[in-house]
Design a protein around this motif. Sequence first.
Motif, PDB file in Angstrom:
ATOM      1  N   ARG A  10       0.886  -1.134  -0.088  1.00 37.94           N
ATOM      2  CA  ARG A  10      -0.216  -0.031   0.014  1.00 37.94           C
ATOM      3  C   ARG A  10       0.964   1.345  -0.082  1.00 37.94           C
ATOM      4  O   ARG A  10       0.593   2.259   0.454  1.00 37.94           O
ATOM      5  CB  ARG A  10      -0.889   0.078   1.191  1.00 37.94           C
ATOM      6  CG  ARG A  10      -1.957  -0.952   1.330  1.00 37.94           C
ATOM      7  CD  ARG A  10      -3.109  -0.787   0.509  1.00 37.94           C
ATOM      8  NE  ARG A  10      -3.895   0.315   0.687  1.00 37.94           N
ATOM      9  CZ  ARG A  10      -4.893   0.550   1.440  1.00 37.94           C
ATOM     10  NH1 ARG A  10      -5.238  -0.655   2.462  1.00 37.94           N
ATOM     11  NH2 ARG A  10      -5.276   1.851   1.818  1.00 37.94           N
ATOM     12  N   GLU A  69      -1.433   3.131  -4.564  1.00 37.70           N
ATOM     13  CA  GLU A  69      -2.841   2.455  -4.654  1.00 37.70           C
ATOM     14  C   GLU A  69      -3.117   1.830  -5.866  1.00 37.70           C
ATOM     15  O   GLU A  69      -2.552   2.656  -7.119  1.00 37.70           O
ATOM     16  CB  GLU A  69      -3.835   3.496  -4.297  1.00 37.70           C
ATOM     17  CG  GLU A  69      -3.902   3.640  -2.831  1.00 37.70           C
ATOM     18  CD  GLU A  69      -3.944   2.661  -1.860  1.00 37.70           C
ATOM     19  OE1 GLU A  69      -5.063   1.955  -2.102  1.00 37.70           O
ATOM     20  OE2 GLU A  69      -3.398   2.670  -0.902  1.00 37.70           O
ATOM     21  N   PHE A  85      -7.881  -6.083   1.844  1.00 31.84           N
ATOM     22  CA  PHE A  85      -6.582  -5.532   2.524  1.00 31.84           C
ATOM     23  C   PHE A  85      -6.627  -3.908   2.018  1.00 31.84           C
ATOM     24  O   PHE A  85      -6.098  -2.903   2.448  1.00 31.84           O
ATOM     25  CB  PHE A  85      -5.335  -6.110   1.788  1.00 31.84           C
ATOM     26  CG  PHE A  85      -4.041  -5.648   2.564  1.00 31.84           C
ATOM     27  CD1 PHE A  85      -3.807  -5.500   3.839  1.00 31.84           C
ATOM     28  CD2 PHE A  85      -3.210  -5.014   1.577  1.00 31.84           C
ATOM     29  CE1 PHE A  85      -2.536  -4.970   4.363  1.00 31.84           C
ATOM     30  CE2 PHE A  85      -1.965  -4.484   2.244  1.00 31.84           C
ATOM     31  CZ  PHE A  85      -1.735  -4.525   3.489  1.00 31.84           C
ATOM     32  N   LEU A  86      -7.373  -3.754   0.682  1.00 27.87           N
ATOM     33  CA  LEU A  86      -7.253  -2.408   0.179  1.00 27.87           C
ATOM     34  C   LEU A  86      -8.479  -1.521   0.628  1.00 27.87           C
ATOM     35  O   LEU A  86      -8.135  -0.361   0.560  1.00 27.87           O
ATOM     36  CB  LEU A  86      -7.594  -2.548  -1.509  1.00 27.87           C
ATOM     37  CG  LEU A  86      -6.678  -3.028  -2.270  1.00 27.87           C
ATOM     38  CD1 LEU A  86      -7.115  -3.261  -3.773  1.00 27.87           C
ATOM     39  CD2 LEU A  86      -5.066  -2.411  -2.007  1.00 27.87           C
ATOM     40  N   SER A  87      -9.348  -1.967   1.500  1.00 31.15           N
ATOM     41  CA  SER A  87     -10.215  -1.293   2.183  1.00 31.15           C
ATOM     42  C   SER A  87      -9.596  -0.676   3.504  1.00 31.15           C
ATOM     43  O   SER A  87     -10.210   0.176   4.046  1.00 31.15           O
ATOM     44  CB  SER A  87     -11.709  -1.886   2.279  1.00 31.15           C
ATOM     45  OG  SER A  87     -11.489  -2.886   3.304  1.00 31.15           O
ATOM     46  N   LEU A  88      -8.666  -1.251   3.879  1.00 31.13           N
ATOM     47  CA  LEU A  88      -7.988  -1.039   5.246  1.00 31.13           C
ATOM     48  C   LEU A  88      -7.736   0.266   5.269  1.00 31.13           C
ATOM     49  O   LEU A  88      -6.736   1.005   4.398  1.00 31.13           O
ATOM     50  CB  LEU A  88      -7.195  -1.895   5.711  1.00 31.13           C
ATOM     51  CG  LEU A  88      -7.563  -3.379   6.156  1.00 31.13           C
ATOM     52  CD1 LEU A  88      -6.351  -4.205   6.508  1.00 31.13           C
ATOM     53  CD2 LEU A  88      -8.637  -3.420   7.169  1.00 31.13           C
ATOM     54  N   ASN A  89      -7.748   1.348   6.443  1.00 35.73           N
ATOM     55  CA  ASN A  89      -7.060   2.505   6.790  1.00 35.73           C
ATOM     56  C   ASN A  89      -6.679   2.660   8.097  1.00 35.73           C
ATOM     57  O   ASN A  89      -7.104   1.997   8.854  1.00 35.73           O
ATOM     58  CB  ASN A  89      -8.188   3.529   6.548  1.00 35.73           C
ATOM     59  CG  ASN A  89      -8.171   3.917   4.948  1.00 35.73           C
ATOM     60  OD1 ASN A  89      -7.290   4.175   4.038  1.00 35.73           O
ATOM     61  ND2 ASN A  89      -9.310   3.913   4.220  1.00 35.73           N
ATOM     62  N   LEU A 136      -5.183  -0.740   9.288  1.00 31.83           N
ATOM     63  CA  LEU A 136      -4.134  -0.965   8.218  1.00 31.83           C
ATOM     64  C   LEU A 136      -2.742  -1.032   8.883  1.00 31.83           C
ATOM     65  O   LEU A 136      -2.080  -2.019   8.506  1.00 31.83           O
ATOM     66  CB  LEU A 136      -3.959   0.205   7.077  1.00 31.83           C
ATOM     67  CG  LEU A 136      -2.492   0.203   6.181  1.00 31.83           C
ATOM     68  CD1 LEU A 136      -2.971  -1.176   5.245  1.00 31.83           C
ATOM     69  CD2 LEU A 136      -2.743   1.434   5.156  1.00 31.83           C
ATOM     70  N   ARG A 137      -2.378  -0.272   9.803  1.00 29.62           N
ATOM     71  CA  ARG A 137      -1.173  -0.397  10.479  1.00 29.62           C
ATOM     72  C   ARG A 137      -1.211  -1.594  11.128  1.00 29.62           C
ATOM     73  O   ARG A 137      -0.287  -2.224  10.972  1.00 29.62           O
ATOM     74  CB  ARG A 137      -1.072   0.662  11.686  1.00 29.62           C
ATOM     75  CG  ARG A 137      -0.089   1.444  11.587  1.00 29.62           C
ATOM     76  CD  ARG A 137       0.368   2.544  12.437  1.00 29.62           C
ATOM     77  NE  ARG A 137      -0.653   3.088  13.383  1.00 29.62           N
ATOM     78  CZ  ARG A 137      -1.353   4.355  13.059  1.00 29.62           C
ATOM     79  NH1 ARG A 137      -1.516   4.742  11.753  1.00 29.62           N
ATOM     80  NH2 ARG A 137      -2.171   4.353  13.877  1.00 29.62           N
ATOM     81  N   ARG A 161      -2.700  -4.614  10.342  1.00 28.79           N
ATOM     82  CA  ARG A 161      -2.783  -5.541   9.511  1.00 28.79           C
ATOM     83  C   ARG A 161      -1.174  -5.585   8.819  1.00 28.79           C
ATOM     84  O   ARG A 161      -0.621  -6.752   8.446  1.00 28.79           O
ATOM     85  CB  ARG A 161      -3.722  -5.329   8.282  1.00 28.79           C
ATOM     86  CG  ARG A 161      -3.746  -6.505   7.493  1.00 28.79           C
ATOM     87  CD  ARG A 161      -3.918  -7.923   8.244  1.00 28.79           C
ATOM     88  NE  ARG A 161      -5.267  -7.750   8.831  1.00 28.79           N
ATOM     89  CZ  ARG A 161      -5.827  -8.864   9.537  1.00 28.79           C
ATOM     90  NH1 ARG A 161      -5.277  -9.968   9.729  1.00 28.79           N
ATOM     91  NH2 ARG A 161      -7.008  -8.645   9.974  1.00 28.79           N
ATOM     92  N   ARG A 162      -0.783  -4.441   8.513  1.00 26.67           N
ATOM     93  CA  ARG A 162       0.621  -4.193   7.948  1.00 26.67           C
ATOM     94  C   ARG A 162       1.912  -4.831   8.948  1.00 26.67           C
ATOM     95  O   ARG A 162       2.675  -5.357   8.221  1.00 26.67           O
ATOM     96  CB  ARG A 162       1.131  -2.746   7.906  1.00 26.67           C
ATOM     97  CG  ARG A 162       0.737  -2.199   6.484  1.00 26.67           C
ATOM     98  CD  ARG A 162       1.641  -0.887   6.277  1.00 26.67           C
ATOM     99  NE  ARG A 162       1.177  -0.387   5.088  1.00 26.67           N
ATOM    100  CZ  ARG A 162       1.136   1.125   4.975  1.00 26.67           C
ATOM    101  NH1 ARG A 162       1.165   2.009   5.877  1.00 26.67           N
ATOM    102  NH2 ARG A 162       0.849   1.342   3.690  1.00 26.67           N
TER     103      ARG A 162
END
Lengths: 265, 264
Positions: free
Chosen positions: B57, B60, B73-77, B81-82, B84-85
């Motif tokens: 990410r 994009e 994964f692309l919808s995470l913010n 997101l942090r 999951r990263r």
Amino acid sequence: MTVLLSVRDLTVTYRRDGSEVAALKHISIDVAAGERVAIIGESGSGKSTLALAIAGLLPQSSRIEGRIDWPGRNHAPIGGRDIGFVFQDPSASLDPVMAVGKQIAEVAHTHLGLGWSAAYAKAKTLLERVRLPDPDVALRAYPHQLSGGQKQRVAIAAAIAAGPKLLIADEATSALDTIVQAEIAALIRQLVAEDGMTLLFVSHDIALAAELAERIAVFRHGDLVEIGTTAQVVNTPRNAYTRALLDAHLGLDAGPMPWRTGTPA
Amino acid sequence: MSSPLLAVSELTKRYRRGGQTIAAVDGISFHIEPAETLALAGPSGSGKSTIARLLLRLIEPDAGHIEFEGGDFLSLNGAALRARRARLQMVFQDPLAAFNPRATVARVLGDPLRVHGIASRRERPRRIAALLERVGLSADLATRAIHEISGGQRQRIAIARAIATKPSLVVLDEAVSALDVSVRGQILQLLLDLQREERIAYLFISHDLGVISAIAHRIAILDAGRIAESGDARAVIDAPQSAIGKALVAATPKLTRTSMHDAS
């Protein structure tokens, strides 16, 4: 066999942060006219130092002991005229703000005494010889407009422009991807054969070196640990380090490594 | 069959350059199972590194989906997101460029532990020592600066940093390409040991089919942003079907050793 180049007991010491480091230790090696010799080794082996020493390109601060002789010549060779040098990174060796045609023509103008129009004509012929698509356009192109492989072709054209007897390629294909590397290696082989040049091919890649060279010299920590014909070095290496380098090579038939797990569940 | 660890479908990334639109990644789909190594091979400009950057990410995509550990994964913010990263890490070709050269080893390894709240300040020195040991380095190295240690040691530090957050997938972008061959073998062994013991999956980006045949289970060969062919790594390298696969195999230097009798 005519000896082009004779290195005797060459020791090169770099001064760095007040301490002295011997990059090459008592190296002796003869190179015959027209032969292709590979200089191989890992980082810190001294392989590039040897190439720079032969080309007279070592920094002023380095200390050089021993001799580099050119039997059959009555003066030291001139870099760019008698020795062509191709470096790893063509972006660093080409002038970013000069059209590539001029960079090649300048070599012919300086060393062959050609007038500018003859030098440009020579540059165009050279761009054809290194197989750049559309040499007329390439003459006027700037380095940033070319791909990495194309830039290296230009650097090779400039290196051979004055018709040197010796071509030194120092990791000249290492920054390129596999396919472009093979193309550039084939180009070097062809140009060396056509012009009867002697080739010093400096590389970390023993497989690539074996494809190009008739003899291989293996360097480690500034020592020449082994030198022999390519077949001898590859098939019956005498030195343990040479054997380790050969064993560490991963070819197409390499895998899987013994410790790789099977197919994941 | 359970869902894969990573499922990428129809991923597309276009760039505009001089009025032209170029698809660096053009509708690419692939998947990776837990503890599996998928190699991405291909020439320069084929889209390998763009895929890595999309997965992290850092950029994009224009289209497509990335499903990682069963979620979109692309919808995470933000915080999600942090979090999951932490499970998806990366190792680059040149660790000297990836790290602040003046930072100490302890700082480089302590950052992910702090950022992801994995270890308290008090716990950190012990965790850092354990990570160093895990990648085959001495705990004494913690106080050294990144620029003082060897290239092989730096790549071990990069791997230690990547595994600090207990990832399920590590993207290795030309991670062994700059190493001396004698060091390269040790790093590949370390990666395989970690995979076996911690069930980490790798996306192994490389232009070197020799290294790929040693480490990868499967391979996808890219050409101009598309997958030209994919399959079992051994089978594809032994008998490539696509033009680019054949060209890559043909271009790989062959070391023929005739008098080695112990072919076992």
